[in-house]
Design an enzyme around this catalytic site. Structure first.
Site, PDB file in Angstrom:
ATOM      1  N   ASP A  96      70.326  33.094 -58.774  1.00 34.42           N
ATOM      2  CA  ASP A  96      69.823  34.380 -59.256  1.00 34.42           C
ATOM      3  C   ASP A  96      70.837  35.102 -60.153  1.00 34.42           C
ATOM      4  OD1 ASP A  96      67.840  36.551 -59.188  1.00 34.42           O
ATOM      5  OD2 ASP A  96      69.323  37.649 -57.999  1.00 34.42           O
ATOM      6  N   HIS A 140      73.966  35.434 -65.298  1.00 37.57           N
ATOM      7  CA  HIS A 140      74.768  36.613 -65.639  1.00 37.57           C
ATOM      8  C   HIS A 140      76.280  36.370 -65.543  1.00 37.57           C
ATOM      9  CE1 HIS A 140      70.895  38.386 -65.480  1.00 37.57           C
ATOM     10  NE2 HIS A 140      70.882  38.717 -64.199  1.00 37.57           N
ATOM     11  N   LYS A 158      74.569  41.050 -52.643  1.00 43.11           N
ATOM     12  CA  LYS A 158      73.687  42.185 -52.355  1.00 43.11           C
ATOM     13  C   LYS A 158      74.226  42.899 -51.122  1.00 43.11           C
ATOM     14  CE  LYS A 158      69.764  40.579 -54.812  1.00 43.11           C
ATOM     15  NZ  LYS A 158      69.745  41.346 -56.069  1.00 43.11           N
ATOM     16  N   LYS A 209      73.759  44.594 -72.175  1.00 41.02           N
ATOM     17  CA  LYS A 209      74.488  45.759 -71.658  1.00 41.02           C
ATOM     18  C   LYS A 209      75.563  46.166 -72.671  1.00 41.02           C
ATOM     19  CE  LYS A 209      73.774  44.791 -66.741  1.00 41.02           C
ATOM     20  NZ  LYS A 209      72.966  45.902 -66.226  1.00 41.02           N
ATOM     21  N   GLU A 236      76.101  44.648 -55.776  1.00 39.78           N
ATOM     22  CA  GLU A 236      74.919  45.507 -55.728  1.00 39.78           C
ATOM     23  C   GLU A 236      74.791  46.111 -54.337  1.00 39.78           C
ATOM     24  OE1 GLU A 236      71.390  44.003 -58.110  1.00 39.78           O
ATOM     25  OE2 GLU A 236      72.134  42.187 -57.169  1.00 39.78           O
ATOM     26  N   HIS A 278      69.639  39.643 -69.392  1.00 36.32           N
ATOM     27  CA  HIS A 278      69.772  41.053 -69.765  1.00 36.32           C
ATOM     28  C   HIS A 278      71.216  41.542 -69.717  1.00 36.32           C
ATOM     29  CE1 HIS A 278      69.639  41.857 -65.410  1.00 36.32           C
ATOM     30  NE2 HIS A 278      70.087  43.062 -65.676  1.00 36.32           N
ATOM     31  N   LYS A 298      64.830  34.828 -66.954  1.00 35.49           N
ATOM     32  CA  LYS A 298      65.569  33.953 -66.068  1.00 35.49           C
ATOM     33  C   LYS A 298      64.977  34.060 -64.676  1.00 35.49           C
ATOM     34  CE  LYS A 298      68.040  35.639 -63.228  1.00 35.49           C
ATOM     35  NZ  LYS A 298      67.828  36.768 -62.343  1.00 35.49           N
ATOM     36  N   ARG A 311      47.112  38.436 -62.768  1.00 29.89           N
ATOM     37  CA  ARG A 311      45.920  37.952 -62.071  1.00 29.89           C
ATOM     38  C   ARG A 311      45.118  39.079 -61.432  1.00 29.89           C
ATOM     39  NH1 ARG A 311      48.339  33.265 -58.480  1.00 29.89           N
ATOM     40  NH2 ARG A 311      49.589  35.087 -58.082  1.00 29.89           N
TER      41      ARG A 311
HETATM   42  C1  BG6 Z   1      68.514  40.247 -61.930  1.00 27.38           C
HETATM   43  C2  BG6 Z   1      68.459  39.628 -60.559  1.00 27.38           C
HETATM   44  O1  BG6 Z   1      68.601  39.259 -62.895  1.00 27.38           O
HETATM   45  O2  BG6 Z   1      69.641  41.096 -62.024  1.00 27.38           O
HETATM   46  C3  BG6 Z   1      68.434  40.713 -59.490  1.00 27.38           C
HETATM   47  O3  BG6 Z   1      67.317  38.807 -60.442  1.00 27.38           O
HETATM   48  C4  BG6 Z   1      69.549  41.689 -59.684  1.00 27.38           C
HETATM   49  O4  BG6 Z   1      68.494  40.128 -58.196  1.00 27.38           O
HETATM   50  C5  BG6 Z   1      69.623  42.183 -61.121  1.00 27.38           C
HETATM   51  O5  BG6 Z   1      69.347  42.778 -58.812  1.00 27.38           O
HETATM   52  C6  BG6 Z   1      70.864  43.024 -61.380  1.00 27.38           C
HETATM   53  O6  BG6 Z   1      70.798  43.607 -62.649  1.00 27.38           O
HETATM   54  P1  BG6 Z   1      71.534  44.979 -62.979  1.00 27.38           P
HETATM   55  O7  BG6 Z   1      71.227  45.220 -64.419  1.00 27.38           O
HETATM   56  O8  BG6 Z   1      70.973  46.002 -62.061  1.00 27.38           O
HETATM   57  O9  BG6 Z   1      72.993  44.730 -62.723  1.00 27.38           O
END
Ligand code: BG6
Length: 490
Positions: free
Chosen positions: A232, A237, A340, A179, A213, A175, A145, A46
């Site tokens: 999330d 994942h 986190k 990996k 993380e 994603h 996602k 936007r």
């Molecule tokens: C994302 C989440 O899908 O994955 C994030 O929305 C998260 O909150 C991230 O930080 C972690 O991905 P990676 O590849 O850094 O482990």
């Protein structure tokens, strides 16, 4: 060899994901010579930017997010020349004519619509793409996602996108499946004869999956505060990792074969509802603390700053005890946790095998600890097997734990592509194996949603933990009640 010529259209092109992950991944594929001269990358959002302003943003993002030795002027010049920018609004007709003009005469190249926006916009964007005649025979759409925030919204979004695109054109990205070490799980399990015979309840005591993380919510409070760790990270994942560890051998690596086995795992998950929510789940939220020696604020402060509102009871940590109710895994708990502001960024799968049935060693030989197979997804990708060995020396039989360690960096000495690099090119190649099928996403939501409902029904409040620790003490209690402990060896 280069992939077919494409136009990559990134919706949400000024967003965090596009700048942090998607542009760097495309840049690196360009650097690797995988992108034809005619291919283009177009950002759509936007914001009223002109192309020069967008390019400046892109360059800054690449310099920041790539390693120093990955960014070079020659590649940037080539990549920068591919970039295009269109300001368009998903919720109005503003900008769509311009988009049409930018794409005219390009109907014969692979066209990828990457929707890196809020999932609420997936339907409206798809509909406009159709209304403006932008969906071609060679079009594909990638959905980031989370797809929705519960089962109902996921179904609605899937229906909306499905009314424009055929299922084969829809790539639901997770994603984690891109990996390297996640794909290595398939190699470990099915290209070795050693592990599969002991990969069951008869031999495995329990499994731990940790995705920790160090980052907080960064600038994503607006999204995150409505989401939380369960939506999330777990719904997608962690569920995918659980499926790859738990699934039966697929008959081939064929896309449907693998996805068919994964969904069976999702369908065998023991439901978590009001009756067992307290015993099987822990939610946490970080307070101010320190990570790697640096002081950091609380979730409430961080999310409040970026969401503009007052942050809620959102969890930034979750621990779960999960059971797969089938012949292979009956009675074997899978302990999952993600959070986190933990002490380290580490993603690991630990398979703990059963204790030996009987010890022949004298008491003085020391304790026999169970064998562990540790698959480390990041950082420092490795597969480690912890074994008991005799402590060297003439002093009699003393036992000690030792490990066989396969470090991927040392063994293969090659660069590890980022997950997005692989997946973005898979879309162009038309290979959906590492993407999620509609029924998978919905099955994962069905299971996750009953946890959300049970938390809501019980008025569950988040348990505090200090930033830089492994989560609330209740998470330790969750596993210690069963006589086990988390392997915090990061
Ligand atoms: C994302 C989440 O899908 O994955 C994030 O929305 C998260 O909150 C991230 O930080 C972690 O991905 P990676 O590849 O850094 O482990």
């Amino acid at each position: 060899a280069p992939v077919e010529t494409f136009d990559y259209l990134v919706f949400g092109g000024t967003g965090d994901l596009a700048l942090r992950k998607l542009l760097p991944a495309l840049y690196l594929r360009d650097k690797a010579g995988q992108i034809t001269a005619e291919s283009r990358v177009m950002a759509i959002s936007r914001s009223q930017l002109d192309l020069a302003e967008y390019k400046a943003k892109a360059e800054e993002a690449l310099r920041r997010h790539l390693h120093v030795d990955e960014f070079d002027e020659a590649t940037w010049e080539r990549f920068g020349a591919r970039l295009d920018y269109v300001a368009a609004d998903a919720t109005s007709t503003h900008g769509w004519d311009e988009l049409q003009t930018h794409l005219s005469g390009r109907d014969d190249v692979v066209r990828v619509f990457y929707l890196a926006t809020s999932p609420e916009l997936f339907g409206p964007i798809s509909e406009r793409l159709q209304a403006f005649g932008l969906v071609t025979e060679k079009s594909r759409v990638v959905l980031e996602k989370p797809i929705g925030r519960d089962l109902e919204s996921a179904k609605r979004i899937n229906d909306e996108v499905g009314s424009v695109f055929a299922e084969e054109q829809i790539y639901r990205i997770d994603h984690y499946l891109g990996k390297e070490t996640v794909q290595n799980l398939l190699a470990l399990r099915f290209a070795n004869s050693l592990f599969e015979p002991v990969w069951d309840a008869g031999h495995v005591d329990h499994v731990q999956i940790t995705v920790a993380e160090t980052v907080g919510v960064e600038g994503r409070g607006g999204y995150y505060d409505n989401s939380g760790a369960l939506r999330d990270m777990v719904q997608n994942h962690l569920m995918q990792l659980l499926c790859l560890v738990g699934m039966e051998p697929p008959v081939s690596l064929d896309q449907e074969a693998v996805r068919d086995e994964k969904i069976k795992v999702l369908r065998s998950l023991k439901p978590i509802g009001v009756e067992n929510i307290a015993a099987c789940t822990v939610r946490g939220q970080y307070r101010a603390g320190a990570v790697n020696g640096a002081a950091v604020g609380s979730y409430a402060e961080e999310a409040g700053a970026s969401s503009g509102g007052k942050p809620s009871n959102t969890e930034t940590f979750v621990a779960l005890k999960v059971e797969i109710e089938n012949w292979r895994w009956s009675g074997v708990p899978f302990y999952l946790r993600t959070g986190k502001r933990m002490p380290a960024k580490v993603s690991e799968i630990v398979i703990q095998f059963r204790q030996v049935p009987h010890s022949i060693f004298p008491r003085g030989a020391g304790e026999i600890t169970p064998n562990l197979l540790v698959v480390r997804l990041q950082p420092d990708e490795s597969i480690r097997l912890n074994l008991m060995a005799k402590d060297p020396g003439p002093g009699g039989m003393r036992l000690r734990e030792a490990s066989l360690n396969l470090s991927f960096a040392e063994t293969f000495k090659s660069r590890f592509p980022d997950a997005y690099e692989r997946l973005l090119m898979d879309v162009v190649r038309g290979n959906p194996t590492l993407f999620m099928r509609r029924d998978e996403v919905e099955a994962a939501w069905r299971w996750t949603e009953s946890i959300l409902d049970a938390w809501a029904a019980r008025g569950d409040t988040v348990k505090p933990y200090i930033a830089g620790t492994w989560g609330p003490s209740q998470s330790v209690a969750l596993i210690e009640r069963d006589g086990r402990t988390w392997h915090d060896d990061a």
